[in-house]
Enzyme design. Structure first.
Site, short mmCIF file in Angstrom:
data_model
loop_
_atom_site.label_atom_id
_atom_site.label_comp_id
_atom_site.label_asym_id
_atom_site.label_seq_id
_atom_site.Cartn_x
_atom_site.Cartn_y
_atom_site.Cartn_z
N CYS A 199 36.93 46.77 47.97
CA CYS A 199 37.53 47.34 46.77
C CYS A 199 39.06 47.21 46.77
O CYS A 199 39.59 46.11 46.75
CB CYS A 199 37.07 48.79 46.61
N HIS A 200 39.79 48.34 46.80
CA HIS A 200 41.25 48.33 46.81
C HIS A 200 41.82 48.16 48.23
O HIS A 200 43.03 48.00 48.39
CB HIS A 200 41.82 49.63 46.24
#
Length: 198
Positions: free
Chosen positions: A112-113
């Protein structure tokens, strides 16, 4: 089917604001494969998870960054969530801890991030990776080759886009952790270059 990870100790680096399932599901998969898992954080006590924008469960920290040595771990997991990696990416101890896994050619899994942390640790350049859609331009600007795939493996680095990719992410993560160190030297060279503080 999954390779067994008995005898291996895996670090999960996270702080407040981590996306809950991106920590709990990999930890569950690692433990089922026989690994010992330690939650490493920039703070002691408990860290707060989130389900997108809503507060989720807290997770107990096993070891703080000031007491953590990458040398004692066989692999590293970086959960996402927007706030969690954004906090860790500006933490010098976190950047040094992450960079050490690349210097030592140890497998790393980021979802994800979380690849934000890899950018600031100076290890994203030249890597084939994926991530959450909103940070792909950041990865490109850091010199990574960015693709839109559910899971990407590049010389011991496993990346995925979001919680929907967790089954594929966890499977590849366990596969890479079972394989162990990557001796091609490619990781080491990239990890050692950005040794000066940013």
């Amino acid at each position: 089917m999954a390779q067994r990870l008995e005898g291996k100790t895996i670090a999960v680096l996270a702080t407040d604001g981590f996306e809950q399932v991106e920590l709990t599901k990999p930890v569950e998969a690692l433990k089922e494969a026989g690994a010992t898992v330690e939650i490493v954080s920039d703070k002691s006590g408990a860290i707060q998870g989130f389900n997108h924008f809503d507060k989720g469960q807290t997770v107990q920290v096993d070891r703080t960054l000031s007491d953590a040595d990458a040398g004692r771990y066989d692999g590293l997991v970086l959960p996402g969530g927007a706030h969690n990696p954004d906090t860790l990416r500006i933490n010098q101890q976190a950047r040094d801890f992450v960079r050490a896994f690349f210097t030592q050619n140890k497998p790393v899994a980021a979802i994800c991030h979380a690849p934000w942390i890899l950018i600031d640790a100076g290890v994203a350049e030249g890597r084939r990776m994926t991530s959450y859609k909103t940070i792909r331009k950041d990865l490109e600007n850091a010199g990574a080759e960015v693709v839109d795939e559910q899971v990407v493996v590049d010389d011991g680095l496993v990346t995925s886009r979001d919680p929907d990719d967790l089954p594929a992410f966890c499977a590849k993560m366990i596969e890479e952790f079972a394989e162990g160190r990557h001796s091609q030297g490619r990781s080491a060279g990239r990890g050692e270059t950005p040794s000066a503080p940013h």
